[in-house]
Design a protein around this motif. Structure first.
Motif, PDB file in Angstrom:
ATOM      1  N   THR A  30      36.769  51.465  42.665  1.00 61.24           N
ATOM      2  CA  THR A  30      36.443  50.571  41.739  1.00 61.24           C
ATOM      3  C   THR A  30      35.022  50.551  41.503  1.00 61.24           C
ATOM      4  N   SER A  31      34.795  50.207  40.293  1.00 60.87           N
ATOM      5  CA  SER A  31      33.282  50.246  39.835  1.00 60.87           C
ATOM      6  C   SER A  31      32.794  48.714  39.519  1.00 60.87           C
ATOM      7  N   GLY A  32      31.697  48.724  39.176  1.00 62.33           N
ATOM      8  CA  GLY A  32      31.357  47.120  38.662  1.00 62.33           C
ATOM      9  C   GLY A  32      30.256  46.340  39.637  1.00 62.33           C
ATOM     10  N   ALA A  33      30.258  44.871  39.103  1.00 64.93           N
ATOM     11  CA  ALA A  33      29.293  44.171  39.564  1.00 64.93           C
ATOM     12  C   ALA A  33      29.236  43.805  40.848  1.00 64.93           C
ATOM     13  N   ILE A  34      28.236  43.968  41.548  1.00 62.13           N
ATOM     14  CA  ILE A  34      28.168  43.407  43.176  1.00 62.13           C
ATOM     15  C   ILE A  34      26.927  42.685  43.371  1.00 62.13           C
ATOM     16  N   ALA A  35      26.984  41.640  44.205  1.00 62.13           N
ATOM     17  CA  ALA A  35      25.899  40.971  44.555  1.00 62.13           C
ATOM     18  C   ALA A  35      25.137  41.461  45.953  1.00 62.13           C
ATOM     19  N   ILE A  36      24.208  41.492  45.985  1.00 60.15           N
ATOM     20  CA  ILE A  36      23.412  41.700  47.109  1.00 60.15           C
ATOM     21  C   ILE A  36      22.317  40.577  47.640  1.00 60.15           C
ATOM     22  N   ALA A  37      22.700  40.280  48.926  1.00 64.75           N
ATOM     23  CA  ALA A  37      21.711  39.193  49.375  1.00 64.75           C
ATOM     24  C   ALA A  37      20.508  39.847  49.954  1.00 64.75           C
ATOM     25  N   LYS A  38      19.344  39.222  49.849  1.00 64.32           N
ATOM     26  CA  LYS A  38      18.189  39.802  50.235  1.00 64.32           C
ATOM     27  C   LYS A  38      17.819  38.916  51.574  1.00 64.32           C
ATOM     28  N   THR A  39      17.947  37.689  51.629  1.00 62.48           N
ATOM     29  CA  THR A  39      17.639  37.143  52.661  1.00 62.48           C
ATOM     30  C   THR A  39      19.158  36.345  53.280  1.00 62.48           C
ATOM     31  N   ASN A  40      18.865  35.838  54.512  1.00 65.23           N
ATOM     32  CA  ASN A  40      19.799  35.188  55.253  1.00 65.23           C
ATOM     33  C   ASN A  40      20.166  33.995  54.651  1.00 65.23           C
ATOM     34  N   GLN A  99      29.668  29.949  48.389  1.00 66.22           N
ATOM     35  CA  GLN A  99      30.133  29.843  46.853  1.00 66.22           C
ATOM     36  C   GLN A  99      31.494  30.854  46.771  1.00 66.22           C
ATOM     37  N   LEU A 100      31.450  31.989  47.494  1.00 67.99           N
ATOM     38  CA  LEU A 100      32.633  32.728  47.173  1.00 67.99           C
ATOM     39  C   LEU A 100      33.949  32.067  47.960  1.00 67.99           C
ATOM     40  N   LYS A 101      33.584  31.348  48.934  1.00 69.67           N
ATOM     41  CA  LYS A 101      34.748  30.571  49.936  1.00 69.67           C
ATOM     42  C   LYS A 101      35.223  29.631  48.796  1.00 69.67           C
ATOM     43  N   ASP A 102      34.229  28.786  48.025  1.00 69.80           N
ATOM     44  CA  ASP A 102      34.669  27.684  47.322  1.00 69.80           C
ATOM     45  C   ASP A 102      35.407  28.348  45.795  1.00 69.80           C
ATOM     46  N   ARG A 103      34.861  29.487  45.718  1.00 66.37           N
ATOM     47  CA  ARG A 103      35.263  30.031  44.328  1.00 66.37           C
ATOM     48  C   ARG A 103      34.313  29.802  43.266  1.00 66.37           C
ATOM     49  N   ALA A 104      33.226  29.373  43.450  1.00 62.33           N
ATOM     50  CA  ALA A 104      32.202  28.963  42.628  1.00 62.33           C
ATOM     51  C   ALA A 104      31.561  30.359  42.157  1.00 62.33           C
ATOM     52  N   MET A 105      31.768  31.270  42.988  1.00 58.53           N
ATOM     53  CA  MET A 105      31.152  32.734  42.561  1.00 58.53           C
ATOM     54  C   MET A 105      32.405  33.650  42.553  1.00 58.53           C
ATOM     55  N   GLY A 106      32.494  34.261  41.349  1.00 59.15           N
ATOM     56  CA  GLY A 106      33.622  35.361  41.524  1.00 59.15           C
ATOM     57  C   GLY A 106      33.200  36.534  40.277  1.00 59.15           C
ATOM     58  N   ARG A 107      34.180  37.154  40.052  1.00 60.00           N
ATOM     59  CA  ARG A 107      34.214  38.337  38.862  1.00 60.00           C
ATOM     60  C   ARG A 107      35.401  38.304  37.979  1.00 60.00           C
ATOM     61  N   ALA A 165      34.745  45.715  37.732  1.00 55.79           N
ATOM     62  CA  ALA A 165      34.356  44.277  37.948  1.00 55.79           C
ATOM     63  C   ALA A 165      33.159  44.122  36.689  1.00 55.79           C
ATOM     64  N   TYR A 166      33.614  43.538  35.551  1.00 52.86           N
ATOM     65  CA  TYR A 166      32.788  43.437  34.634  1.00 52.86           C
ATOM     66  C   TYR A 166      31.963  42.352  34.584  1.00 52.86           C
ATOM     67  N   LEU A 167      32.429  41.151  34.785  1.00 53.61           N
ATOM     68  CA  LEU A 167      31.467  40.013  34.979  1.00 53.61           C
ATOM     69  C   LEU A 167      31.345  39.363  36.103  1.00 53.61           C
ATOM     70  N   LEU A 168      30.241  39.129  36.601  1.00 52.25           N
ATOM     71  CA  LEU A 168      29.860  38.487  38.088  1.00 52.25           C
ATOM     72  C   LEU A 168      29.198  36.813  37.543  1.00 52.25           C
ATOM     73  N   TYR A 169      29.862  35.890  38.089  1.00 52.34           N
ATOM     74  CA  TYR A 169      29.229  34.524  37.796  1.00 52.34           C
ATOM     75  C   TYR A 169      28.747  33.973  39.318  1.00 52.34           C
ATOM     76  N   LEU A 170      27.727  33.324  39.483  1.00 55.61           N
ATOM     77  CA  LEU A 170      27.405  32.573  40.628  1.00 55.61           C
ATOM     78  C   LEU A 170      26.467  31.609  40.137  1.00 55.61           C
ATOM     79  N   THR A 171      26.022  30.801  41.253  1.00 58.19           N
ATOM     80  CA  THR A 171      24.988  29.815  41.146  1.00 58.19           C
ATOM     81  C   THR A 171      23.653  30.503  41.880  1.00 58.19           C
ATOM     82  N   VAL A 191      25.390  34.417  34.720  1.00 56.99           N
ATOM     83  CA  VAL A 191      26.614  35.449  34.491  1.00 56.99           C
ATOM     84  C   VAL A 191      25.787  36.723  34.213  1.00 56.99           C
ATOM     85  N   PHE A 192      26.458  37.811  35.000  1.00 52.84           N
ATOM     86  CA  PHE A 192      25.894  39.036  34.780  1.00 52.84           C
ATOM     87  C   PHE A 192      26.926  39.815  34.345  1.00 52.84           C
TER      88      PHE A 192
END
Length: 340
Positions: free
Chosen positions: A148-158, A167-175, A280-286, A295-296
């Motif tokens: 699978t290709s597409g948008a993925i978020a990488i966290a730089k800090t803890n 956000q992922l748990k609450d579904r406030a972040m998704g694709r 994974a075409y669109l990624l949304y988060l706060t 939105v990316f």
């Protein structure tokens, strides 16, 4: 009862009942997932009233003070040789990095993985990465399958990692995904079911409700599939997940006798020899620092783009994947989900 959670300069007081476990309090205290809380406990990052504790299921007593020592972010060197990879950075700042993951790339290491991973590439690039999920999954908030290709978020800090995980748990972040399937889907479809390992193939997940089976390991799952273009032989789908289960899209489609083009594991039997045509075409988060909603969009890779344009036509395909049209197509389903 009251539990005090101390993490760096931050202190929170939680009101919990007497049955609350240590891992639950840690997850609540730093707004992270329970899995990540358990990882921190096992790593020795938690003390109770000054005493080290590595028992995730410990029941807490009143007036307990939990201290959390988050491991530092890392720039550790990759443990395997990393080939040159052309990976597009869609967005980057001090807190997070958004990438367009190419197909055929594993996100993080596992006992069965021998090739270089996305984490190896990130470390070779000198990217600062969070360590909440451990060194081998440094920076990884959520994953994509190898093909699978597409948008993925990488966290730089803890701190960013914990914020995005919540956000992922609450579904406030998704694709929003797009996929090519082998049979047309005439109208939008919501699939809600319990997923578990397939009883006859441990590499697969399955809708065990449709199979008339029961498993104590089953987990509830929900997806919505919206056809963007149909022909007599296929559909281009937009897909949104309302839960995040392993192989969720693939297993849901198999349960209604639809298969992603190229997905031999889940039953595709067509003539095309290609990777799994899922992106994974669109990624949304706060944003974890600014709290701005973002939105990316991750451009579709050449193999899938060429296949789709040959089937549907260049103009028709470009119109179908307009960002605003895809997002609006799910408004009804989003409202119904929030109303639960």
């Amino acid at each position: 009862m009251k539990i005090r959670v101390i993490c760096g300069a931050s202190t929170r007081t939680l009101e919990v009942d007497s049955s609350t476990r240590l891992d639950e309090c840690v997850a609540l205290g730093i707004e992270t997932s329970r899995n990540q809380a358990q990882a921190l406990i096992k790593q020795g990052a938690i003390t109770l009233n000054g005493t080290l504790c590595q028992k995730c299921g410990l029941r807490l007593t009143a007036d307990t003070s939990i201290s959390i020592a988050l491991p530092p972010s890392t720039q550790a060197k990759p443990t395997t040789q990393v080939p040159e990879m052309a990976i597009t950075r869609i967005y980057e700042d001090e807190e997070l990095l958004i990438l367009n993951k190419p197909p055929h790339l594993v996100v993080h290491s596992a006992p069965s993985v021998r090739e270089a991973t996305l984490v190896d590439w990130l470390q070779a690039q000198g990217v600062m990465l969070s360590t909440l999920s451990g060194a081998h999954r440094a920076g990884i908030v959520h994953r994509l399958d190898k093909q699978t290709s597409g948008a993925i978020a990488i966290a730089k800090t803890n701190a960013a990692h914990a914020y995005l995980s919540q956000q992922l748990k609450d579904r406030a972040m998704g694709r929003y995904y797009v996929a090519l399937i082998d049979k047309p889907l005439k109208e939008p479809r919501m699939i809600a079911c319990n997923l578990a390992r397939h009883p006859n193939n441990r590499l697969k997940m399955a809708n065990i409700d449709a199979m008339g089976q029961h498993s104590t390991a089953a987990r509830f799952s929900q997806s919505v599939f919206i056809p963007l273009i149909n022909t007599q032989e296929t559909s281009l789908l937009a897909i949104k997940l309302y839960t995040g289960r392993t192989h969720q899209i693939r297993a849901h489609l198999e349960s209604i006798n639809r298969h992603i083009v190229g997905d031999r594991l889940y039953g595709y039997s067509g003539a095309l020899e290609c990777r799994v045509m899922l992106h994974a075409y669109l990624l949304y988060l706060t944003h974890p620092a600014t709290h701005k909603q973002m939105v990316f969009r991750a451009g579709i890779f050449g193999d899938m783009l060429q296949c789709a344009q040959e089937i549907f036509g260049v103009k028709e395909f470009d119109e179908a994947i307009r960002q605003d049209e895809i997002v609006q197509a799910f408004n009804h389903w989003d409202s119904a989900y929030r109303a639960k």
